[in-house]
Design a protein around this motif. Structure first.
Motif, PDB file in Angstrom:
ATOM      1  N   VAL A   7       0.979  -1.468  -0.252  1.00  0.00           N
ATOM      2  CA  VAL A   7      -0.087   0.303   0.061  1.00  0.00           C
ATOM      3  C   VAL A   7       0.713   1.182   0.086  1.00  0.00           C
ATOM      4  N   GLY A   8       2.133   1.063  -0.427  1.00  0.00           N
ATOM      5  CA  GLY A   8       2.806   2.730   0.284  1.00  0.00           C
ATOM      6  C   GLY A   8       4.363   1.602   0.330  1.00  0.00           C
ATOM      7  N   SER A   9       5.202   2.788   0.171  1.00  0.00           N
ATOM      8  CA  SER A   9       6.339   3.133  -0.317  1.00  0.00           C
ATOM      9  C   SER A   9       7.270   4.205   0.409  1.00  0.00           C
ATOM     10  N   GLY A  10       7.687   4.283   1.028  1.00  0.00           N
ATOM     11  CA  GLY A  10       8.524   5.091   1.616  1.00  0.00           C
ATOM     12  C   GLY A  10      10.240   5.360   1.256  1.00  0.00           C
ATOM     13  N   LYS A  11      11.109   5.967   0.998  1.00  0.00           N
ATOM     14  CA  LYS A  11      12.245   5.876   0.816  1.00  0.00           C
ATOM     15  C   LYS A  11      13.271   5.182   1.272  1.00  0.00           C
ATOM     16  N   VAL A  12      12.362   4.219   2.670  1.00  0.00           N
ATOM     17  CA  VAL A  12      13.776   3.104   2.728  1.00  0.00           C
ATOM     18  C   VAL A  12      12.528   2.522   3.931  1.00  0.00           C
ATOM     19  N   ARG A  13      11.765   2.961   3.181  1.00  0.00           N
ATOM     20  CA  ARG A  13      10.231   1.517   3.911  1.00  0.00           C
ATOM     21  C   ARG A  13       8.989   1.277   2.884  1.00  0.00           C
ATOM     22  N   GLU A  14       8.417   0.076   3.869  1.00  0.00           N
ATOM     23  CA  GLU A  14       6.953  -0.722   2.767  1.00  0.00           C
ATOM     24  C   GLU A  14       6.088  -1.241   3.649  1.00  0.00           C
ATOM     25  N   LEU A  15       5.755   0.010   3.064  1.00  0.00           N
ATOM     26  CA  LEU A  15       4.075  -0.904   3.555  1.00  0.00           C
ATOM     27  C   LEU A  15       3.066  -2.089   3.646  1.00  0.00           C
ATOM     28  N   TYR A  16       2.579  -2.663   3.651  1.00  0.00           N
ATOM     29  CA  TYR A  16       1.690  -3.408   3.528  1.00  0.00           C
ATOM     30  C   TYR A  16       0.137  -4.132   4.397  1.00  0.00           C
ATOM     31  N   ARG A  22      -5.405  -4.783  10.122  1.00  0.00           N
ATOM     32  CA  ARG A  22      -3.558  -4.265  10.142  1.00  0.00           C
ATOM     33  C   ARG A  22      -2.580  -4.146   8.907  1.00  0.00           C
ATOM     34  N   LEU A  23      -2.020  -3.493   9.661  1.00  0.00           N
ATOM     35  CA  LEU A  23      -1.069  -2.961   7.926  1.00  0.00           C
ATOM     36  C   LEU A  23       0.475  -3.474   8.617  1.00  0.00           C
ATOM     37  N   LEU A  24       1.487  -4.100   7.900  1.00  0.00           N
ATOM     38  CA  LEU A  24       3.171  -4.256   8.072  1.00  0.00           C
ATOM     39  C   LEU A  24       3.387  -3.101   7.675  1.00  0.00           C
ATOM     40  N   LEU A  25       4.502  -2.845   8.377  1.00  0.00           N
ATOM     41  CA  LEU A  25       5.933  -1.413   8.354  1.00  0.00           C
ATOM     42  C   LEU A  25       7.158  -2.281   7.756  1.00  0.00           C
ATOM     43  N   VAL A  26       7.060  -2.259   7.157  1.00  0.00           N
ATOM     44  CA  VAL A  26       9.167  -3.321   6.917  1.00  0.00           C
ATOM     45  C   VAL A  26       9.835  -2.100   6.587  1.00  0.00           C
ATOM     46  N   ASN A  66      -0.135   3.757  21.517  1.00  0.00           N
ATOM     47  CA  ASN A  66       0.545   3.723  20.219  1.00  0.00           C
ATOM     48  C   ASN A  66      -0.279   2.507  19.173  1.00  0.00           C
ATOM     49  N   HIS A  67       0.602   2.131  18.117  1.00  0.00           N
ATOM     50  CA  HIS A  67      -0.365   0.922  17.107  1.00  0.00           C
ATOM     51  C   HIS A  67       0.430  -0.464  16.615  1.00  0.00           C
ATOM     52  N   LEU A  68       1.258  -0.334  17.885  1.00  0.00           N
ATOM     53  CA  LEU A  68       2.198  -1.419  17.777  1.00  0.00           C
ATOM     54  C   LEU A  68       1.201  -2.420  18.308  1.00  0.00           C
ATOM     55  N   CYS A  80       0.973  -3.468  12.911  1.00  0.00           N
ATOM     56  CA  CYS A  80       0.480  -2.656  13.131  1.00  0.00           C
ATOM     57  C   CYS A  80      -1.155  -2.281  13.324  1.00  0.00           C
ATOM     58  N   ARG A  81      -1.554  -1.785  14.151  1.00  0.00           N
ATOM     59  CA  ARG A  81      -3.243  -1.329  14.004  1.00  0.00           C
ATOM     60  C   ARG A  81      -3.445  -0.116  12.868  1.00  0.00           C
ATOM     61  N   ARG A  82      -3.855  -0.113  11.951  1.00  0.00           N
ATOM     62  CA  ARG A  82      -3.940   1.172  10.672  1.00  0.00           C
ATOM     63  C   ARG A  82      -4.683   1.695  11.400  1.00  0.00           C
ATOM     64  N   LEU A  83      -4.142   2.987  11.221  1.00  0.00           N
ATOM     65  CA  LEU A  83      -4.691   4.245  12.339  1.00  0.00           C
ATOM     66  C   LEU A  83      -5.444   5.068  10.719  1.00  0.00           C
ATOM     67  N   GLU A  84      -6.148   6.357  10.819  1.00  0.00           N
ATOM     68  CA  GLU A  84      -5.854   7.413  10.152  1.00  0.00           C
ATOM     69  C   GLU A  84      -5.418   8.380  10.572  1.00  0.00           C
ATOM     70  N   MET A  85      -4.312   8.720  10.015  1.00  0.00           N
ATOM     71  CA  MET A  85      -3.464   9.572  10.128  1.00  0.00           C
ATOM     72  C   MET A  85      -3.472  11.068   9.842  1.00  0.00           C
ATOM     73  N   LEU A  86      -2.957  11.719  11.112  1.00  0.00           N
ATOM     74  CA  LEU A  86      -3.864  13.397  11.277  1.00  0.00           C
ATOM     75  C   LEU A  86      -2.372  13.769   9.426  1.00  0.00           C
ATOM     76  N   GLY A 201       1.937   6.922  15.747  1.00  0.00           N
ATOM     77  CA  GLY A 201       2.368   5.429  15.027  1.00  0.00           C
ATOM     78  C   GLY A 201       3.385   5.311  14.016  1.00  0.00           C
ATOM     79  N   ASP A 202       3.921   4.666  13.167  1.00  0.00           N
ATOM     80  CA  ASP A 202       4.836   5.353  12.299  1.00  0.00           C
ATOM     81  C   ASP A 202       6.103   4.126  13.080  1.00  0.00           C
ATOM     82  N   GLU A 203       7.524   4.904  12.887  1.00  0.00           N
ATOM     83  CA  GLU A 203       8.181   4.777  13.552  1.00  0.00           C
ATOM     84  C   GLU A 203       9.028   5.663  14.437  1.00  0.00           C
TER      85      GLU A 203
HETATM   86  C1  PZK Z   1       0.850   5.301   7.787  1.00  0.00           C
HETATM   87  N1  PZK Z   1       3.092   6.321   6.810  1.00  0.00           N
HETATM   88  C2  PZK Z   1       4.334   6.315   6.661  1.00  0.00           C
HETATM   89  C3  PZK Z   1       4.793   5.158   3.348  1.00  0.00           C
HETATM   90  C4  PZK Z   1       5.852   3.204   4.536  1.00  0.00           C
HETATM   91  C5  PZK Z   1       5.197   3.804   5.348  1.00  0.00           C
HETATM   92  N2  PZK Z   1      -0.519   2.881  11.478  1.00  0.00           N
HETATM   93  C6  PZK Z   1      -1.266   3.047  10.521  1.00  0.00           C
HETATM   94  N3  PZK Z   1      -1.592   3.444  10.110  1.00  0.00           N
HETATM   95  C7  PZK Z   1      -2.345   3.668   9.219  1.00  0.00           C
HETATM   96  N4  PZK Z   1      -0.984   4.558   8.019  1.00  0.00           N
HETATM   97  C8  PZK Z   1      -0.266   4.060   8.010  1.00  0.00           C
HETATM   98  C9  PZK Z   1       0.297   3.655   9.756  1.00  0.00           C
HETATM   99  C10 PZK Z   1       1.807   3.357   9.870  1.00  0.00           C
HETATM  100  N5  PZK Z   1       2.552   3.611  10.416  1.00  0.00           N
HETATM  101  C11 PZK Z   1       1.975   5.320   7.613  1.00  0.00           C
HETATM  102  N6  PZK Z   1       1.942   6.541   5.513  1.00  0.00           N
HETATM  103  C12 PZK Z   1       0.247   5.125   6.236  1.00  0.00           C
HETATM  104  C13 PZK Z   1       5.219   5.398   5.331  1.00  0.00           C
HETATM  105  C14 PZK Z   1       5.282   4.496   2.895  1.00  0.00           C
HETATM  106  C15 PZK Z   1       6.039   3.520   3.402  1.00  0.00           C
HETATM  107  F1  PZK Z   1       6.375   2.272   5.198  1.00  0.00           F
END
Ligand code: PZK
Length: 286
Positions: A7-16, A22-26, A66-68, A80-86, A201-203
């Motif tokens: 569901v998303g890519s950061g520069k150095v992380r991935e989100l599934y 639930r989400l998986l932050l790698v 926290n979301h852990l 982690c738990r899925r949140l509605e991010m600010l 959330g996040d790291e």
């Molecule tokens: C969430 N990101 C940043 C972007 C990444 C990370 N618990 C959560 N619930 C909903 N959304 C997020 C989280 C968390 N953490 C985090 N964007 C959305 C992000 C791209 C890749 F690894």
């Protein structure tokens, strides 16, 4: 992971996405400097950041939930738990660096906080300040005033986000300073859980989401060395790289020195041998 949706890519992380809730932050071993991801990885960097973040989540639950949900055995993946991010970045600064220093030098203020005259680069602030920023889809986050942030999230949530962010920073900065690491500033991502509760959330409180400085040798009136990335920056400077992609490959001594700094930060802050974390990531939660 064919059954898992990316569901998303950061520069150095991935989100599934794991399921509805639930989400998986790698966290990968990729490293970025001067906003560019380098072609060379730092072994175990993703594990260090995941472990440190989980360590802080376990120790700050009384400040904010926290979301852990769970750490995966690979040590780099967080369920982690899925949140509605600010829609704001919750930044706290205890020292004047980066865009805070730039804004202060230009205007005498940071995000609407008027600061005393005569502060120098890297100066410790009289008290930590909450300096929210927008979430840029591309390019740099932009500092905004407290009133602009309150307009984006509503006054009540803004006040709660500020209170929680400052409390987290105060706790962690004091803890880290006792262990030889100054946390100059840090960024939190807050969201609302399914019950509408403000949740972290996040790291958190890692060298990627914060500016870590070595406490020994701290001196105001100039930039401080980075706790984790200084070898990489020095190498990039010496290589004459123009800071445009692609970045240079890192030689093995720079990789090894940088890996050692990440592991050192983990061990100093957690008090846990990194090998123990690799053997069983849950040791940081105890
Ligand atoms: C969430 N990101 C940043 C972007 C990444 C990370 N618990 C959560 N619930 C909903 N959304 C997020 C989280 C968390 N953490 C985090 N964007 C959305 C992000 C791209 C890749 F690894």
């Amino acid at each position: 992971m064919s059954e898992v949706i990316h569901v998303g890519s950061g520069k150095v992380r991935e989100l599934y996405a794991l399921d509805e809730e639930r989400l998986l932050l790698v966290a990968s071993d990729r490293i970025s400097t001067f906003d560019v991801v380098l072609p060379t990885e730092i072994p175990d960097k993703g594990r260090v950041l995941t472990g440190l973040s989980a360590f802080w989540f376990a120790r700050t639950r009384d400040i904010v939930p926290n979301h852990l949900h769970a750490l995966r055995p690979d040590g780099r993946s967080t369920e982690c738990r899925r949140l509605e991010m600010l829609p704001i970045e919750c930044v706290v600064r205890g020292y004047l660096a980066g865009s805070g220093w730039k804004d202060y030098r230009a205007t005498g203020a940071v995000c609407g906080h008027a600061l005393p005259e005569g502060l120098v680069e890297s100066a410790r602030l009289p008290a930590p300040i909450f300096t929210p920023a927008t979430k840029a889809q591309e390019g740099h986050d932009e500092n905004i005033t407290r009133d602009q942030a309150a307009e984006l999230v509503g006054r009540k949530l803004f006040d709660e986000a500020e209170r929680v962010s400052l409390a987290l920073y105060r706790y962690a900065a004091e803890y880290a300073a006792e262990r030889g690491i100054l946390i100059a500033d840090t960024k939190f991502e807050l969201g609302l859980d399914a019950n509408g509760e403000l949740t972290l959330g996040d790291e958190v409180l890692t060298p990627d989401s914060s500016r870590f400085w070595p406490a020994d040798g701290y001196a105001t009136g100039g930039a401080q060395p980075s706790y984790d990335k200084q070898f990489v920056r020095d190498f990039c400077d010496a290589a004459g790289w123009d800071k445009e992609p692609p970045g240079p490959e890192l030689p093995s001594d720079v990789v090894d020195g940088t890996r050692a700094r990440y592991v050192e930060a983990f061990e100093r802050l957690s008090g846990i041998p990194f090998a123990d974390y690799v053997a069983d990531p849950d040791v940081v939660l105890e």
